[in-house]
Each structure stands twice: as structure tokens, then as C-alpha cells.
Design a protein around this motif. Structure first.
Motif, PDB file in Angstrom:
ATOM      1  N   LYS A 160       4.948   2.962  -2.810  1.00  0.00           N
ATOM      2  CA  LYS A 160       5.906   1.858  -2.817  1.00  0.00           C
ATOM      3  C   LYS A 160       5.149   0.580  -2.485  1.00  0.00           C
ATOM      4  O   LYS A 160       4.375   0.543  -1.525  1.00  0.00           O
ATOM      5  CB  LYS A 160       7.011   2.104  -1.790  1.00  0.00           C
ATOM      6  CG  LYS A 160       7.980   3.167  -2.237  1.00  0.00           C
ATOM      7  CD  LYS A 160       9.239   3.173  -1.409  1.00  0.00           C
ATOM      8  CE  LYS A 160       9.056   3.940  -0.125  1.00  0.00           C
ATOM      9  NZ  LYS A 160      10.309   4.211   0.570  1.00  0.00           N
ATOM     10  N   GLN A 161       5.363  -0.435  -3.281  1.00  0.00           N
ATOM     11  CA  GLN A 161       4.687  -1.706  -3.050  1.00  0.00           C
ATOM     12  C   GLN A 161       5.696  -2.846  -3.078  1.00  0.00           C
ATOM     13  O   GLN A 161       6.814  -2.669  -3.556  1.00  0.00           O
ATOM     14  CB  GLN A 161       3.640  -1.965  -4.134  1.00  0.00           C
ATOM     15  CG  GLN A 161       2.435  -1.050  -4.056  1.00  0.00           C
ATOM     16  CD  GLN A 161       1.428  -1.387  -5.129  1.00  0.00           C
ATOM     17  OE1 GLN A 161       1.760  -1.434  -6.300  1.00  0.00           O
ATOM     18  NE2 GLN A 161       0.197  -1.628  -4.733  1.00  0.00           N
ATOM     19  N   HIS A 162       5.251  -3.962  -2.565  1.00  0.00           N
ATOM     20  CA  HIS A 162       6.060  -5.183  -2.633  1.00  0.00           C
ATOM     21  C   HIS A 162       5.353  -6.192  -3.526  1.00  0.00           C
ATOM     22  O   HIS A 162       4.126  -6.264  -3.534  1.00  0.00           O
ATOM     23  CB  HIS A 162       6.253  -5.785  -1.238  1.00  0.00           C
ATOM     24  CG  HIS A 162       6.980  -4.892  -0.280  1.00  0.00           C
ATOM     25  ND1 HIS A 162       6.337  -3.922   0.449  1.00  0.00           N
ATOM     26  CD2 HIS A 162       8.284  -4.807   0.050  1.00  0.00           C
ATOM     27  CE1 HIS A 162       7.228  -3.280   1.187  1.00  0.00           C
ATOM     28  NE2 HIS A 162       8.417  -3.791   0.972  1.00  0.00           N
ATOM     29  N   HIS A 164       5.944 -10.365  -5.311  1.00  0.00           N
ATOM     30  CA  HIS A 164       6.729 -11.607  -5.275  1.00  0.00           C
ATOM     31  C   HIS A 164       6.429 -12.413  -6.524  1.00  0.00           C
ATOM     32  O   HIS A 164       5.299 -12.391  -7.011  1.00  0.00           O
ATOM     33  CB  HIS A 164       6.375 -12.430  -4.031  1.00  0.00           C
ATOM     34  CG  HIS A 164       6.636 -11.699  -2.748  1.00  0.00           C
ATOM     35  ND1 HIS A 164       5.782 -10.724  -2.284  1.00  0.00           N
ATOM     36  CD2 HIS A 164       7.647 -11.765  -1.855  1.00  0.00           C
ATOM     37  CE1 HIS A 164       6.269 -10.231  -1.151  1.00  0.00           C
ATOM     38  NE2 HIS A 164       7.398 -10.846  -0.872  1.00  0.00           N
TER      39      HIS A 164
ATOM     40  N   GLU B  94      -3.032  -6.369  -2.561  1.00  0.00           N
ATOM     41  CA  GLU B  94      -2.211  -5.353  -3.222  1.00  0.00           C
ATOM     42  C   GLU B  94      -2.073  -4.111  -2.341  1.00  0.00           C
ATOM     43  O   GLU B  94      -0.989  -3.538  -2.236  1.00  0.00           O
ATOM     44  CB  GLU B  94      -2.804  -4.986  -4.571  1.00  0.00           C
ATOM     45  CG  GLU B  94      -1.906  -4.009  -5.312  1.00  0.00           C
ATOM     46  CD  GLU B  94      -2.324  -3.795  -6.750  1.00  0.00           C
ATOM     47  OE1 GLU B  94      -3.157  -4.553  -7.243  1.00  0.00           O
ATOM     48  OE2 GLU B  94      -1.792  -2.847  -7.356  1.00  0.00           O
ATOM     49  N   ARG B  95      -3.176  -3.730  -1.716  1.00  0.00           N
ATOM     50  CA  ARG B  95      -3.081  -2.551  -0.854  1.00  0.00           C
ATOM     51  C   ARG B  95      -2.157  -2.807   0.330  1.00  0.00           C
ATOM     52  O   ARG B  95      -1.337  -1.974   0.704  1.00  0.00           O
ATOM     53  CB  ARG B  95      -4.464  -2.134  -0.345  1.00  0.00           C
ATOM     54  CG  ARG B  95      -5.465  -1.820  -1.453  1.00  0.00           C
ATOM     55  CD  ARG B  95      -5.019  -0.609  -2.259  1.00  0.00           C
ATOM     56  NE  ARG B  95      -5.919  -0.349  -3.372  1.00  0.00           N
ATOM     57  CZ  ARG B  95      -6.983   0.431  -3.300  1.00  0.00           C
ATOM     58  NH1 ARG B  95      -7.295   1.029  -2.161  1.00  0.00           N
ATOM     59  NH2 ARG B  95      -7.756   0.604  -4.339  1.00  0.00           N
ATOM     60  N   SER B  97       0.273  -4.660   0.345  1.00  0.00           N
ATOM     61  CA  SER B  97       1.667  -4.763  -0.102  1.00  0.00           C
ATOM     62  C   SER B  97       2.385  -3.422  -0.013  1.00  0.00           C
ATOM     63  O   SER B  97       3.597  -3.364  -0.148  1.00  0.00           O
ATOM     64  CB  SER B  97       1.740  -5.294  -1.537  1.00  0.00           C
ATOM     65  OG  SER B  97       1.435  -4.270  -2.467  1.00  0.00           O
ATOM     66  N   GLU B  98       1.629  -2.360   0.209  1.00  0.00           N
ATOM     67  CA  GLU B  98       2.283  -1.054   0.419  1.00  0.00           C
ATOM     68  C   GLU B  98       2.965  -0.981   1.769  1.00  0.00           C
ATOM     69  O   GLU B  98       3.887  -0.198   1.963  1.00  0.00           O
ATOM     70  CB  GLU B  98       1.244   0.073   0.352  1.00  0.00           C
ATOM     71  CG  GLU B  98       0.972   0.579  -1.026  1.00  0.00           C
ATOM     72  CD  GLU B  98       0.323   1.939  -0.980  1.00  0.00           C
ATOM     73  OE1 GLU B  98       0.922   2.872  -0.421  1.00  0.00           O
ATOM     74  OE2 GLU B  98      -0.796   2.046  -1.490  1.00  0.00           O
ATOM     75  N   ILE B  99       2.457  -1.757   2.735  1.00  0.00           N
ATOM     76  CA  ILE B  99       3.007  -1.616   4.090  1.00  0.00           C
ATOM     77  C   ILE B  99       3.663  -2.893   4.594  1.00  0.00           C
ATOM     78  O   ILE B  99       4.260  -2.894   5.664  1.00  0.00           O
ATOM     79  CB  ILE B  99       1.915  -1.165   5.088  1.00  0.00           C
ATOM     80  CG1 ILE B  99       0.725  -2.138   5.089  1.00  0.00           C
ATOM     81  CG2 ILE B  99       1.455   0.253   4.773  1.00  0.00           C
ATOM     82  CD1 ILE B  99      -0.273  -1.854   6.201  1.00  0.00           C
ATOM     83  N   CYS B 100       3.545  -3.960   3.831  1.00  0.00           N
ATOM     84  CA  CYS B 100       4.074  -5.245   4.320  1.00  0.00           C
ATOM     85  C   CYS B 100       4.887  -5.905   3.218  1.00  0.00           C
ATOM     86  O   CYS B 100       4.440  -5.998   2.074  1.00  0.00           O
ATOM     87  CB  CYS B 100       2.919  -6.149   4.738  1.00  0.00           C
ATOM     88  SG  CYS B 100       3.468  -7.747   5.330  1.00  0.00           S
ATOM     89  N   ALA B 101       6.072  -6.366   3.558  1.00  0.00           N
ATOM     90  CA  ALA B 101       6.994  -6.902   2.552  1.00  0.00           C
ATOM     91  C   ALA B 101       6.729  -8.375   2.239  1.00  0.00           C
ATOM     92  O   ALA B 101       7.310  -8.902   1.307  1.00  0.00           O
ATOM     93  CB  ALA B 101       8.437  -6.729   3.017  1.00  0.00           C
ATOM     94  N   LEU B 102       5.887  -9.029   2.998  1.00  0.00           N
ATOM     95  CA  LEU B 102       5.691 -10.465   2.765  1.00  0.00           C
ATOM     96  C   LEU B 102       4.754 -10.712   1.587  1.00  0.00           C
ATOM     97  O   LEU B 102       3.968  -9.852   1.203  1.00  0.00           O
ATOM     98  CB  LEU B 102       5.112 -11.121   4.028  1.00  0.00           C
ATOM     99  CG  LEU B 102       6.005 -11.107   5.261  1.00  0.00           C
ATOM    100  CD1 LEU B 102       5.365 -11.899   6.379  1.00  0.00           C
ATOM    101  CD2 LEU B 102       7.384 -11.668   4.952  1.00  0.00           C
ATOM    102  N   ASP B 103       4.846 -11.922   1.067  1.00  0.00           N
ATOM    103  CA  ASP B 103       3.973 -12.331  -0.031  1.00  0.00           C
ATOM    104  C   ASP B 103       2.611 -12.673   0.560  1.00  0.00           C
ATOM    105  O   ASP B 103       2.464 -13.661   1.278  1.00  0.00           O
ATOM    106  CB  ASP B 103       4.593 -13.554  -0.727  1.00  0.00           C
ATOM    107  CG  ASP B 103       3.913 -13.854  -2.045  1.00  0.00           C
ATOM    108  OD1 ASP B 103       2.813 -13.307  -2.291  1.00  0.00           O
ATOM    109  OD2 ASP B 103       4.482 -14.635  -2.829  1.00  0.00           O
ATOM    110  N   ALA B 119       4.019  -1.228   7.978  1.00  0.00           N
ATOM    111  CA  ALA B 119       4.125   0.219   8.202  1.00  0.00           C
ATOM    112  C   ALA B 119       5.028   0.520   9.399  1.00  0.00           C
ATOM    113  O   ALA B 119       4.814   1.475  10.140  1.00  0.00           O
ATOM    114  CB  ALA B 119       2.749   0.841   8.405  1.00  0.00           C
TER     115      ALA B 119
END
Lengths: 943, 154
Positions: A160-162, A164, B94-95, B97-103, B119
Motif C-alpha cells: 500500500k502506498q500513498h 499526491h 516512494e518507499r 510512501s508505504e508508511i507515511c501518508a504525507l506528500d 507505520a
């Protein structure tokens, strides 16, 4: 028999790479780039699955990720959709939901019982007698279902990734491509997602016999691929819309949660089936499916086809079939006045104002029976005729893929001219383009995509072009006395099921949905909702806008559970002494997120007994680094604590500690701890392990609300702690410090060096009469622990864990908030009146407590001893009864090694709270156990 | 992608309404805005964690510890016990982004100090240079975070 065509322009398959696989135990060969369905259809297979309820043979319907006719399993994964499952070498596939294999499915006998199994039959048939319901439930679940989960399947590694972006464009057909490029060229970051493995949408397959659209597609593909502002995500479907434009994109390897500034929905439209008898027979497919077969996979859909038309799109299908070498034996148009100039030139027999009454054949189409009709659902049997064919391509209409628009709060309206729902008022930040707007022409779609992007960027305001007329037929539904004319292919729902529902007064769209289960299968109504709405409107004699539509909630398309789980992250916190505990045989318990030693050793009972004995007769040591720890500084630090907790702290002497009780506004006990005053403007506060974060957050919030001049420093992680308890604790600690420990009696606190480490020593009697908590920076606390361990060997020091600690505190008569209290317990019930400083003007919960104090307290927390303990002790939470009525519950119970008695805490009726009262506890085995209320602490109480 | 631990770097935490003034007198450069950070001349980092809270990491932290005196009103030391990590590599954002929702794109993060969840736990995160991010969490979560970062990098 192979139906593979010569190479087609833009085909997806790689003919140089044959791929071998098995289906239902039989070997097949397809090509890389094939889907499983295209490979099987190309190999001449027609029956690819069985229906959900009647186990009817099913073939290819949409060849998209929209229907569930072809659901496969491979022993590990289930419910894989063959239409979009990429073919891979060595696959061993079976159809789901069969007994004895696909071709000889024994459950097919259910079709003969169909008259007994109308929609909603199980609501009426199996609820009595109640005892038999589990039996019937099992039978029904076994016979009507999809894949069977393999619990031994290896765990997936879905990611799962985020992400923007400024603009998320969903759908990479003509409108979506145009929107993405328009936005990207204006310098914003764009994510372009499409559910298909390759972008292009209709540009890739809707050619009407002339693949000129491929040039447009190649140009757009090239522009998109080379544009630095566009991130392209093919094979990802947008499964839902959530607040603030959070859109989960689900792909083969996981899920990407996109947070977008603006969203352009260009998801196209789902082609709709026509309703006639046996419209689910293998060989009846959507027109667009036949086009996809030809142009993506170079597979001939049929040899001899009938095309059923309800719009002009059908003629494009005819031309594609003709170009692919399919003999179109009849063009049957529901409309009496369609312009057929182009296909007439191809010499195809044309039947205007006719309908298909039924498809003929047992396991696949062998012909159709057509007749003239009035366009309103009334065929003329006198004009019926049979046409031999091996397939029917159906192009009668569309339904917009507008689920995300609905979810975002978009108001849709039914456009009578277009016979389609289109957006009337979009939600802020949402934009629509292309077929969801009812726009089907290529140039118009490109233009509409550009318009939507410009609006999204605030560069233009305007109105979408009017929806095109004639793209959907208003009534593609033909009744039949022998039924089997399906509206919902997931749930095997026939036209008569809707008539039955309406007769039984389930004639509201939401009620009908639930009674018939239309749209509730895995396809979520993509092919059934629109026709169901048409049927309901007619049954009620009302126009479609009066009937309305339902909202497909997120996720509107099934998502594998493994994708939702993703990688699992289980936060775990370790104290600075964790490695020491592990090396010394600790059995760990998870306390909140913390890993804490429960006891040392493997035999719990023996370990706890030995640890209790050490604390009561020598000395024990426990790691309490997990406690919440805060410093409160500043001239108004005392005032903050005075308002936050129930007691007095402003007048607290330096070098002393006080018990601190925290309530919520309703007077319910939230947490407790101690407040140690270190200097005039510095307090050191502890909170329980499980509530540390909550207390810090709430204290910080209150500080800001009250505007006091104080500063809170959270030391929970950066300070460690240990508790040294037992009769030898003072003498042992004295070996390592010059602090005057005797002066700390009755809750004193001092700062000084312990084993060469600057530490805080607090006299805390939670587990023993004589005990010290030692707190120090986390980097240093282990040095104190090790020094005590070494110095304590000669006096029998033992480390102890949380299981022992719980028993020790119970012997001391101390409750634990959360264990001995619940979400309603107030301090009056817990006997904590002495902590309530009601002479001060305010503390949290004071107002509520004053109101509670005016009422009698119905239950109280008391200590008890069992008079004749049974072999198995009552569990915590066993009920306390009085004259047969529930008056309270048991909250803690244990065999005390120190007393040789079973002791505990329980809520009892106030009348029974006095020592000596006898209470009745209802054991989990149903028998009553008698206990005597005793004063606490238990230690020192005569048995 | 590489993952380096920086647990052992010296750190100095400070909080209070006089914190900025005191740090300035110690010769440190301060970010103008809350929740931003800046590098010091000696390579140390100064993170402004809020209106009046700071974290200094690197050699400057040692100097501050030597200069520190207890008992100053409006100036409170924050004991630090951090696990520190550096992720380095072209796919770092990118990596993460698996554990953090911020841009976490550099153009978005800039010199901000992100105090967020990763995480499932509280972390502090900064973008340092191309492909390089620094991340801190409470050291009691250190083993968990290290295992998690290794998992997403593997």
C-alpha cells in the motif's frame, strides 16, 4: 478449433510467445498478452463458468473487469476474473462454484428447481423451525457461492502506498487522455489511472471496420508517456472516493491511495445487456466485448452472428465483425426507424422494429428466435422466426461509470433524450468528462476532456456539452412466459423476480435492491441497476427520475482482502532493559504497544510465586519504564495540575509526592498517577502505561485552553524507571546512593546520584510497604538496573514481571484503572472521596461529581475473600448477585501466596460494602460462590 | 537504497519561550518558521519542532549541553532518547510512501519538519538532500522502526 485471427493492428498479444496452461484439467495454449478468457475463447471453449444460483453455463459477456461470468481459482487465489487475468505459463485453473467440474456440474440440477427458488425464497422458507436454520444456511452457502478460500494459501505481499497530485484523471480513454494532457501542459502534476492493462479505452477497439482511431491513440499515448508531469498507472482501477479527494487505486500488486487536488472522472460507461430469454447463454455477449476480442486479442468472437441493436453503436460493431470475417446473418434493431445505410451496403439482412425473443441452445448459442415488437415490450408472436447462428452481439445502451461521482456527493439527473443518468451538479473539486456525461463521439470526447481539465484548473467555467441522444434504448427488455430472461447475472435474477418484489410492496428502489439483491453481487450492479430501474419505473408507472438510483458505496468494485491488509505493521515498544529481560528468560506480555516481562521463566505459576515471595520477604525489582512521565514547569505549573487532577498541588511541599486522579467531564475515572514536586516551579508527574499518551495530549490541550504559563515536557520515552520493592529494598538501594532514603518515607521524592547516574528516587507503595521507584534518563537507567542486580544477589533480589505486579498490588488492595474500573466508574464508587479536593473552585469532572454526590451510591468497590474457593476460580467479570439480581461484578481475583487465600476486588451493592458482609458471585460454571467483604489492604487481614 | 542508523548522534532538546533567544546567543542559526529546520555551519541540524521547541543534532548539541545551566525560567531542557535513521537512494520518497501518508516530494517538503505518523507511530521527518531523508522516532520504538524500514526497502 481455433478462432485466432490473423494479426490485427494494435493487438495486445505477442504471437512469438506461446503460453501453455490448463483449465479444468485440460491443456491449452494462448499467447503472452492474452487474458485467460481470450485464450479459452480463442481455443473454441464456450462454457467458462457457472452462474451463482442456478449453476447455468456462462461464457464471455463483457470481456472487461465488469462481470463475473468467468471466475477462476488456482488452489491459492480465488475469484480471479478470467476476462482480465493475464495468461501466465503453467497456470492450472478451475472454475469456481461447481460440484464435479465445470462441464458436469452436479449443482446444475438447481435450474430445474428454479420455480421453487424465486428471489427472497430464503427469507420465507428457512426461518422456521429455528433449530434447522444453521442446517439450511450451510446447505445454501455450499450450493450458492463463489470460490472456496484456501486457509493454507501463502500470505501475499501486497503493497500500500500513498501518492499526491494536483489532478487525478480516472480513465484513460479519449476524454481522460485529453484531460490529462491538457492539465499536464499547464504545469500541474497529473496521475492518470485506467483499469485496463493498456490505455486508450475505445480508441483501441471501437474501429467500425477502419482502425484510423489507432493513429489518434498512438499520438496520445506518445504524448502521455513522454510528458514529465504525468504519472501513468494502467491496470489500476479507482475503487472509491473518500473525503478530500482520497481515491484508492487498486492494481495487481497492491493499492495506491491518491490524495488529489482535483479529480476528473472519465471512467466511461458500462455497456448494458438486453433482457430476453436465455440472454446468458454462452455466445451472447456485449457488442463492445466482441470488439475487444477482435482488436485486443485477435480472436474471432463467432462464425455466424446476430447483432441485436438498440443504438447506432451496434452498426460499428457490425462493421468490426464484418471486417474480422464474421458472417453477420442478421441485424436486429429494436428501433423501427434506424438509419442502416452503411451496413445495408454490406449485404447484411436487416430486421428493423424487431426484438430477440430468445436465444436457442443448451450450452451455447445455436440460434435465436426474433419477432417484430412494438418497442414497448410486446413481441408479436405471429411474426417470429428462427435464425441459426453461434453468437449474439448486443448493443442496446450504456450506464455511466459514475460511482465515484455519486460517492463524492454529485447530484445526477436522468437525461430522457440520452436515456442515461448524467451529472447535474458536481461536488467541489470533482469534474466529469466523456461517456459519464453522455458524450460518445470521439471528437466530442476529446473536446470534453479538455474542457473538464480546464475547469479543474480554474481556467474556464462552463457547461458540459449536452448528452448525445440515441445512445441507449429506453426499453431493451423482452418478457417471456418461460422466463430465464436475466436482469442480474451475478444473482441469477429474472424479470419475474422484480415483478414479484413489486407485488409484495418492495417497490422502492432501495427496498427492491435488498429484496431481490439486484446489484449486490460482485459486479455491484454494473450491468443490472439501469435495467432494474427501468423495470421498477414501469411497474410503478412513473418516470425514471421519480424512481431514482442507488449509490454504490466504496469500494464499488471488489478489492482482494490481501490488498486491504497489505504489509502488517504492528508497532512495538521496548524499554531500555528489554535485551536484559530477554537474556534472563522473561516471558513477555504485550501491554498496549509495550513489550513487558510478565514473569521470568516458563512456568507461570511457579515463577509468580517465587517473585511474590522475593518481594514479600527479601527484595524484587520491576522495569516500570513504560509509565507515562512528564515534567510540568513554570510559575503556573501547580495551577495547571490543580485544575487537571482532583487533588491539591499548589500547596504541595517540595520533595513530596501526592496521588493524582484524573476524571473526565462526566466524573468518570480516566487515569491515576503521582505528582512529585521537584522545585517551586517544577513538578514530575507519572501516568499509567496504557494512558500515557492520552494524559499528555489532554494535559497539553488543557494548558492551551486555560492559557496558563506552564510548559509540559514529555519524558515517557526518554526516561526509564524501575521499582525496587520489599523489606530489603532500602538497605540495598543505600549501597548505591548517598540520598537519605529514610527521609523519603511516606511518599518523598529526591534527586541525586544512584549507581553513578543522576536519578529521581520516589517512595511509592504500590506493590509493597517499602518500595522505591527510581527514574533516570533512558540511556542510563540500565546502569542502575545492572548495579542493583549485582548488589542484590546477596539479599535474594529477583526481577519480577507484570503478572506478579498485579498480584502484589492486589494484596496491597490497590485497584488499577481500566481493570477495576470501566467507562462509567466514578470515584465515589471506588471509595476515593479522600482524593477529591472539593474545597477548590474547579477540577475536571467536579461539576458532574457534585451532581452524582446528591444521589445514593448504588455500588462500591470492595475487597473480598472467598470462603470456600472452588478448584477453578471465578473469572474476572463474573457477576455479583443480591437476592438474584445483578448488583456488580468481580474485577480482580487471585490466589494470594502471601495469605494463602483467594482475594479479589468486586463491585457490590452499597448495603454489602461493610467488612464482614457476605456476597454471592455467580461462577462461570453457573454455580454461586460465597465471599466475605474484607478491609484492604489484604496484607495483615486475618483469614 | 541504503538505510543508516544515527541513534548515537548527540542531541539537545530545548523548550520554552526563551528557547530561541538562548539558542541564538549560542551562535546557532534558527529557522524563521515553526516546523522548519536548517543546517548549521558545522553540519549539525537544528529542527524547530513548534513555536518554542527545538532539537539540535550533531556536534552543536554537545556544545549546548556544556553551556546549559538548569533553573532558567522560560527555558526548559527536553531530554532526548531518539532512534535516528537516514534513507538514501533515488526511491526514498516512494518507499517512505508505504508508511507515511504525507506528500514527501522534495518540492513539497522543502525545509519543513514533518511531525507525523509513519507505520503507525509518531515520527519526525525531514528531506535533507536529493534522495535523502532523515527520520527520528522515540528510541523505544527503534527496533520496530528499523525492522519496518528494512522491510519496505527490501
Amino acid at each position: 478449433m481455433t478462432l485466432r485471427l490473423p494479426p490485427q493492428p494494435g493487438e495486445w498479444i505477442d504471437r512469438a510467445t506461446p503460453v501453455n496452461f490448463t483449465f479444468e484439467g485440460q491443456a491449452y495454449t494462448g499467447y503472452a498478452g492474452d487474458s485467460v478468457t481470450s485464450a479459452l475463447w480463442g481455443a473454441g471453449e464456450r462454457v467458462l463458468g457457472r452462474s451463482f444460483k442456478y449453476h447455468r453455463p456462462r461464457g464471455l459477456m463483457s470481456l472487461a473487469n465488469h462481470d463475473i461470468n468467468v471466475m477462476l481459482e488456482d488452489g491459492t487465489a480465488i475469484n480471479m476474473r478470467g476476462d482480465v487475468l493475464p495468461l501466465a505459463r503453467g497456470m492450472e485453473l478451475r472454475a469456481v462454484n461447481t460440484l464435479g467440474g465445470l462441464k458436469g456440474d452436479k449443482y446444475a440440477v438447481l435450474e430445474w428447481m428454479a420455480p421453487l427458488l424465486p428471489a427472497g425464497f430464503y427469507y420465507k422458507a428457512f426461518h422456521k423451525p429455528k433449530a434447522l436454520f444453521p442446517f439450511w444456511e450451510n446447505v445454501i452457502r455450499r450450493m450458492a457461492g463463489l470460490g472456496v478460500m484456501n486457509p493454507q494459501a501463502p500470505r501475499g505481499e501486497a503493497i500500500k502506498q500513498h501518492r499526491h497530485c494536483d489532478v487525478l484523471v480516472i480513465g484513460a480513454g479519449p476524454a481522460g487522455l485529453s484531460a490529462a494532457l491538457t492539465a499536464a501542459k499547464k504545469g500541474v502534476r497529473v496521475i492518470l489511472a485506467d483499469e485496463n492493462a493498456r490505455i486508450g479505452g475505445t480508441l483501441g477497439y471501437d474501429h467500425a471496420g477502419q482502425p484510423t482511431a489507432l493513429e489518434t491513440l498512438a499520438r496520445l499515448q506518445s504524448e502521455v508517456a513522454s510528458h514529465p508531469n504525468i504519472e501513468l498507472l494502467p491496470a489500476h482501477y479507482a475503487a472509491g472516493w473518500y473525503t478530500d479527494h482520497l481515491v484508492p487505486l487498486v492494481g495487481p500488486s497492491g493499492m495506491i491511495k491518491v490524495r488529489a487536488g482535483k479529480v476528473v472522472v472519465a471512467m466511461g460507461a458500462f455497456e448494458q445487456p438486453a433482457v430476453f430469454r436465455n440472454n446468458d447463454l454462452p455466445g451472447v455477449m456485449l457488442g463492445s466485448a466482441s470488439q475487444r476480442l477482435i482488436h485486443r486479442y485477435a480472436v474471432k468472437p463467432f462464425q455466424r452472428a446476430v447483432v441485436l441493436a438498440g443504438n447506432d453503436q451496434a452498426q460499428r460493431v457490425v462493421m468490426d465483425l464484418h471486417q474480422a470475417g464474421v458472417e453477420v446473418v442478421a441485424y436486429v434493431d429494436l428501433r423501427p426507424d434506424a438509419d442502416c445505410t452503411v451496413i445495408r451496403q454490406l449485404g447484411i439482412p436487416i430486421y428493423l422494429g424487431n426484438c430477440v425473443q430468445e436465444a436457442l441452445g443448451k450450452h451455447a448459442v445455436e440460434g435465436v428466435r426474433i419477432s417484430r415488437w412494438d418497442g414497448q415490450g410486446h413481441p408479436d408472436p405471429d411474426t417470429s422466426m428462427t435464425i441459426a447462428c453461434d453468437g449474439v452481439a448486443v448493443s442496446v445502451g450504456w450506464a455511466p461509470a459514475a460511482a465515484l461521482l455519486y460517492q463524492s456527493g454529485c447530484k445526477m439527473r436522468f437525461d430522457d433524450a440520452a436515456q442515461q443518468f448524467v451529472p447535474e451538479r458536481l461536488a467541489p473539486g470533482m469534474f466529469a468528462a466523456g461517456r459519464v456525461n453522455g458524450i460518445y463521439g470521439l471528437e466530442a470526447a476529446l473536446e470534453d476532456g479538455e474542457r473538464a481539465a480546464r475547469e479543474a484548473l480554474g481556467l474556464a467555467t462552463g457547461v458540459a456539452r449536452a448528452a448525445e441522444t440515441g445512445s441507449s434504448h429506453p426499453w431493451p427488455i423482452v418478457p417471456h412466459t418461460a422466463n430465464k430472461n436475466f436482469l442480474d447475472f451475478d444473482e441469477d435474477l429474472q424479470l419475474k423476480d422484480f415483478e414479484t418484489a413489486a407485488q409484495e410492496s418492495f417497490d422502492n428502489i432501495e427496498l427492491m435492491k435488498r429484496f431481490t439483491t439486484v446489484g449486490m453481487g460482485p459486479s455491484q450492479g454494473k450491468h443490472s441497476n439501469m435495467n432494474a430501474i427501468r423495470v421498477l419505473a414501469r411497474l410503478r408507472g412513473e418516470p425514471i427520475p421519480k424512481v431514482g438510483s442507488t449509490t454504490a458505496r466504496p469500494f464499488f468494485h471488489p478489492v482482494p482482502l490481501g490488498h486491504l491488509a497489505g504489509r502488517t505493521f504492528h508497532p512495538e515498544r521496548r524499554t531500555p532493559m528489554h535485551d536484559w529481560h530477554a537474556a534472563h528468560g522473561a516471558t513477555f506480555a504485550t501491554v498496549g504497544v509495550w513489550q513487558r516481562p510478565a514473569y521470568y521463566g516458563t512456568d507461570k505459576a511457579k515463577a509468580v510465586e517465587a517473585e511474590v515471595k522475593a518481594v514479600r520477604h527479601a527484595v524484587g525489582m520491576i522495569d516500570v519504564s513504560t509509565l507515562g512521565k512528564f515534567e510540568v514547569h513554570g510559575p503556573q505549573a501547580g495551577e495547571l495540575l490543580e485544575r487537571f487532577y482532583t487533588g491539591h498541588f499548589v500547596n504541595q511541599r517540595v520533595g513530596t509526592t501526592r496521588y493524582a486522579l484524573l476524571l473526565d467531564e462526566a466524573g468518570v475515572m480516566l487515569d491515576d498517577g503521582i505528582v512529585a514536586r521537584l522545585s517551586n516551579d517544577c513538578y514530575y508527574v507519572t501516568a499509567s502505561t496504557s494512558n500515557a499518551a492520552t494524559v499528555y495530549r489532554e494535559m497539553t490541550r488543557r494548558l492551551q485552553t486555560w492559557g496558563l504559563e506552564a510548559t509540559i515536557v514529555n519524558l515517557t520515552g526518554s526516561y526509564g524507571g524501575l521499582n525496587l520493592a520489599g523489606p530489603h529494598s532500602q538497605s540495598l538501594l543505600k549501597l548505591l546512593t548517598d540520598l537519605d532514603l529514610a527521609a523519603l518515607a511516606n511518599g518523598g521524592v529526591a534527586e541525586g546520584m544512584v549507581a553513578g547516574v543522576q536519578a529521581r528516587v520516589i517512595n511509592v507503595r504500590f506493590v509493597a510497604e517499602l518500595a522505591y521507584e527510581i527514574h533516570a534518563p533512558a540511556q542510563d537507567i540500565a546502569r542502575i538496573w545492572l548495579a542493583l542486580e549485582e548488589a542484590g544477589r546477596s539479599v535474594g533480589l529477583k526481577p519480577f514481571g507484570t503478572d506478579t505486579q498485579r498480584l502484589l498490588r492486589l494484596e496491597m488492595g490497590h485497584f488499577i484503572i481500566g481493570q477495576d474500573t470501566d467507562g462509567l466508574t466514578n470515584p465515589l464508587e471506588a471509595g476515593l472521596q479522600w482524593v477529591l479536593a472539593n474545597d477548590k473552585p474547579f477540577y475536571l469532572g467536579q461539576r458532574s461529581l457534585k451532581l452524582l454526590a446528591e444521589k445514593p451510591v448504588s455500588k462500591r468497590l470492595v475487597g473480598f475473600m472467598l470462603e470456600a474457593p472452588p478448584a477453578t476460580l471465578p473469572d474476572e467479570c463474573c457477576l455479583v448477585l443480591r437476592a438474584g439480581k445483578i448488583v456488580g461484578r468481580l474485577t480482580s481475583i487471585a490466589q494470594s501466596p502471601t495469605l494463602g487465600q483467594v482475594i479479589g476486588l468486586a463491585y457490590v451493592a452499597s448495603e454489602d460494602a461493610a467488612p464482614g458482609s457476605r456476597i454471592t458471585i455467580r461462577h462461570q460454571n453457573g454455580r454461586d460462590v460465597v465471599a466475605t467483604v474484607v478491609p484492604t489492604p489484604f496484607i495483615g487481614v486475618a483469614p | 537504497m541504503t538505510l543508516t542508523t544515527t541513534h548515537e548522534l548527540p542531541r539537545f532538546g530545548l523548550k520554552g519561550k526563551l528557547a530561541a533567544e538562548w539558542l541564538a546567543t549560542q551562535g546557532l542559526q534558527l529557522p524563521q518558521q515553526p516546523n522548519h529546520w536548517c543546517a548549521q555551519d558545522d553540519g549539525s541540524r537544528l529542527l524547530r519542532l513548534g513555536r518554542g521547541e527545538y532539537l539540535v543534532e550533531g556536534d552543536a548539541a554537545r556544545r549546548l549541553a556544556s553551556a546549559w545551566q538548569d533553573g532558567q525560567v522560560g527555558l526548559y531542557r527536553v531530554p532526548r532518547y531518539d532512534a535516528g535513521f537516514v534513507l538514501n537512494g533515488p526511491d526514498a520518497a516512494e518507499r517512505l510512501s508505504e508508511i507515511c501518508a504525507l506528500d514527501l516530494r522534495p518540492a513539497v517538503v522543502g525545509e519543513q519538519v514533518l511531525m507525523t505518523l509513519a507505520a503507525g507511530i509518531s515520527v519526525t521527518l525531514v528531506y535533507e538532500a536529493e534522495g535523502r531523508y532523515r527520520l527520528w522516532c522515540d528510541a523505544t520504538y527503534g527496533a520496530y522502526m528499523q525492522a519496518t524500514l528494512k522491510q519496505i526497502l527490501d
